[in-house]
Design an enzyme around this catalytic site. Sequence first.
Site, PDB file in Angstrom:
ATOM      1  N   SER A   7      -1.538  27.751  26.867  1.00  0.00           N
ATOM      2  CA  SER A   7      -2.524  28.703  26.085  1.00  0.00           C
ATOM      3  C   SER A   7      -3.964  28.690  26.701  1.00  0.00           C
ATOM      4  O   SER A   7      -4.319  27.751  27.005  1.00  0.00           O
ATOM      5  CB  SER A   7      -2.668  27.833  24.852  1.00  0.00           C
ATOM      6  OG  SER A   7      -3.930  28.438  24.135  1.00  0.00           O
ATOM      7  N   HIS A  32      -0.007  32.284  26.757  1.00  0.00           N
ATOM      8  CA  HIS A  32      -0.105  32.498  25.335  1.00  0.00           C
ATOM      9  C   HIS A  32      -1.652  32.783  25.019  1.00  0.00           C
ATOM     10  O   HIS A  32      -2.666  31.980  25.469  1.00  0.00           O
ATOM     11  CB  HIS A  32       0.160  31.147  24.733  1.00  0.00           C
ATOM     12  CG  HIS A  32       0.031  30.957  23.225  1.00  0.00           C
ATOM     13  ND1 HIS A  32       0.926  31.458  22.371  1.00  0.00           N
ATOM     14  CD2 HIS A  32      -0.848  30.517  22.413  1.00  0.00           C
ATOM     15  CE1 HIS A  32       0.748  31.415  21.163  1.00  0.00           C
ATOM     16  NE2 HIS A  32      -0.417  30.982  21.026  1.00  0.00           N
ATOM     17  N   ASP A  34      -4.617  33.592  22.387  1.00  0.00           N
ATOM     18  CA  ASP A  34      -5.064  33.396  20.846  1.00  0.00           C
ATOM     19  C   ASP A  34      -6.028  34.157  20.391  1.00  0.00           C
ATOM     20  O   ASP A  34      -7.220  33.853  20.860  1.00  0.00           O
ATOM     21  CB  ASP A  34      -5.511  32.027  20.680  1.00  0.00           C
ATOM     22  CG  ASP A  34      -4.395  31.003  20.721  1.00  0.00           C
ATOM     23  OD1 ASP A  34      -3.238  31.042  19.988  1.00  0.00           O
ATOM     24  OD2 ASP A  34      -4.072  29.939  21.781  1.00  0.00           O
ATOM     25  N   MET A  36      -8.635  35.125  17.497  1.00  0.00           N
ATOM     26  CA  MET A  36      -8.987  34.923  16.173  1.00  0.00           C
ATOM     27  C   MET A  36     -10.125  35.722  15.827  1.00  0.00           C
ATOM     28  O   MET A  36     -11.134  36.175  16.706  1.00  0.00           O
ATOM     29  CB  MET A  36      -9.583  33.339  16.334  1.00  0.00           C
ATOM     30  CG  MET A  36      -8.631  32.260  16.875  1.00  0.00           C
ATOM     31  SD  MET A  36      -9.012  30.622  16.789  1.00  0.00           S
ATOM     32  CE  MET A  36      -7.715  29.782  18.097  1.00  0.00           C
ATOM     33  N   HIS A  65      -0.871  35.918  20.375  1.00  0.00           N
ATOM     34  CA  HIS A  65      -1.053  35.316  18.896  1.00  0.00           C
ATOM     35  C   HIS A  65      -1.931  35.755  17.896  1.00  0.00           C
ATOM     36  O   HIS A  65      -3.071  35.290  18.210  1.00  0.00           O
ATOM     37  CB  HIS A  65      -0.904  33.703  18.958  1.00  0.00           C
ATOM     38  CG  HIS A  65      -0.909  33.088  17.942  1.00  0.00           C
ATOM     39  ND1 HIS A  65      -1.177  31.347  17.739  1.00  0.00           N
ATOM     40  CD2 HIS A  65      -0.592  33.202  16.682  1.00  0.00           C
ATOM     41  CE1 HIS A  65      -1.125  31.163  16.607  1.00  0.00           C
ATOM     42  NE2 HIS A  65      -0.945  32.088  15.675  1.00  0.00           N
ATOM     43  N   MET A  67      -4.484  35.922  15.057  1.00  0.00           N
ATOM     44  CA  MET A  67      -4.801  34.749  13.809  1.00  0.00           C
ATOM     45  C   MET A  67      -5.963  35.690  13.128  1.00  0.00           C
ATOM     46  O   MET A  67      -7.023  35.257  13.272  1.00  0.00           O
ATOM     47  CB  MET A  67      -5.550  33.596  14.442  1.00  0.00           C
ATOM     48  CG  MET A  67      -4.242  32.556  14.621  1.00  0.00           C
ATOM     49  SD  MET A  67      -4.618  31.257  15.582  1.00  0.00           S
ATOM     50  CE  MET A  67      -4.486  32.102  17.264  1.00  0.00           C
ATOM     51  N   MET A 136       3.096  26.832  13.323  1.00  0.00           N
ATOM     52  CA  MET A 136       2.141  26.076  13.833  1.00  0.00           C
ATOM     53  C   MET A 136       2.058  24.601  13.450  1.00  0.00           C
ATOM     54  O   MET A 136       2.434  24.387  12.437  1.00  0.00           O
ATOM     55  CB  MET A 136       0.766  26.716  12.984  1.00  0.00           C
ATOM     56  CG  MET A 136       0.216  27.808  13.374  1.00  0.00           C
ATOM     57  SD  MET A 136      -0.258  28.034  14.999  1.00  0.00           S
ATOM     58  CE  MET A 136      -1.655  26.729  15.519  1.00  0.00           C
ATOM     59  N   ASP A 174       3.577  25.607  18.387  1.00  0.00           N
ATOM     60  CA  ASP A 174       2.088  25.895  18.961  1.00  0.00           C
ATOM     61  C   ASP A 174       0.993  24.822  18.212  1.00  0.00           C
ATOM     62  O   ASP A 174       0.884  24.841  16.972  1.00  0.00           O
ATOM     63  CB  ASP A 174       1.499  27.202  18.282  1.00  0.00           C
ATOM     64  CG  ASP A 174       0.318  27.538  19.213  1.00  0.00           C
ATOM     65  OD1 ASP A 174      -0.326  26.681  19.810  1.00  0.00           O
ATOM     66  OD2 ASP A 174      -0.292  28.873  18.688  1.00  0.00           O
TER      67      ASP A 174
HETATM   68  C1  DX5 Z   1      -4.681  26.990  17.887  1.00  0.00           C
HETATM   69  C2  DX5 Z   1      -3.867  27.978  18.632  1.00  0.00           C
HETATM   70  C3  DX5 Z   1      -3.307  27.324  19.890  1.00  0.00           C
HETATM   71  C4  DX5 Z   1      -4.044  26.321  20.876  1.00  0.00           C
HETATM   72  C5  DX5 Z   1      -3.350  25.354  21.064  1.00  0.00           C
HETATM   73  O1  DX5 Z   1      -4.855  27.819  16.875  1.00  0.00           O
HETATM   74  O2  DX5 Z   1      -3.118  28.740  18.055  1.00  0.00           O
HETATM   75  O3  DX5 Z   1      -2.400  28.150  20.824  1.00  0.00           O
HETATM   76  O4  DX5 Z   1      -4.529  26.973  22.000  1.00  0.00           O
HETATM   77  O5  DX5 Z   1      -4.161  24.281  21.795  1.00  0.00           O
HETATM   78  P1  DX5 Z   1      -3.592  22.850  22.052  1.00  0.00           P
HETATM   79  O6  DX5 Z   1      -2.171  22.832  22.764  1.00  0.00           O
HETATM   80  O7  DX5 Z   1      -4.836  22.223  22.895  1.00  0.00           O
HETATM   81  O8  DX5 Z   1      -3.391  22.224  20.774  1.00  0.00           O
HETATM   82 ZN    ZN Z   2      -1.681  30.092  19.426  1.00  0.00          ZN
END
Ligand code: DX5
Ligand code: ZN
Length: 216
Positions: A7, A32, A34, A36, A65, A67, A136, A174
Amino acid sequence: MSIVAPSFLSANFLNLEADCKMINESEADWVHLDVMDGRFVPNITFGPMIIEFIRKATPKVCDVHLMIVEPEKYVEDFKKAGADHITVHLEACTHLHRNIEQIKSLGIQAGVALNPHTPVELLKDILHDLDLVLIMSVNPGFGGQKFIQQTLQKITTLRRMIDEKGLATKIEIDGGVTLQNAPDIIKAGAHVLVAGNTVFKSKDPKDTIAQLKKIN
Ligand code: DX5
Ligand code: ZN
């Protein structure tokens, strides 16, 4: 062998090119990404522009992903930016089936993500339409959190649902994935390990990816 998806949330944003190079030289399968929005989750990251740059710097599968609320407004932009997979949150989609159809109509893979409190059973009537289910294992919004143990039970239940229907839907985990808990996650039935901190904060990220990859 597990599918490994580092990620970029934990990458060095001052030098993304170097992190892309490391990923390209590693055994990672996917990157990956993310996204947000500060509304669905209490944090803001990046959008299609950054993904477009990452896309140019890596041939790996871009696993996006989202969010965010109202993902239907943006999925086309993310596809144009280079997304190979787009995953939306069940909790953010009133018309989830329509959202999934929209993503698939763009010719890319579609996934649904579930927050820790959302039961996997809620996917019963849409599972056959999904390429991916992202469970999650922390509350979404931040990297570096602790893995929620109840996730293992959710993986087992979902894997049974998938196998009973003879589907090829992949289960992606994740949040809080480490070299220590990854074997249990795979044993429970997951296919894909997302790892942010475990990869990017390790001494030798390429070796960490290789170790995650070996787990089966
Ligand atoms: C959190 C993200 C994850 C995050 C995971 O909301 O969706 O993808 O990057 O990070 P680690 O592996 O550090 O928990
Ligand atoms: Zn993620």
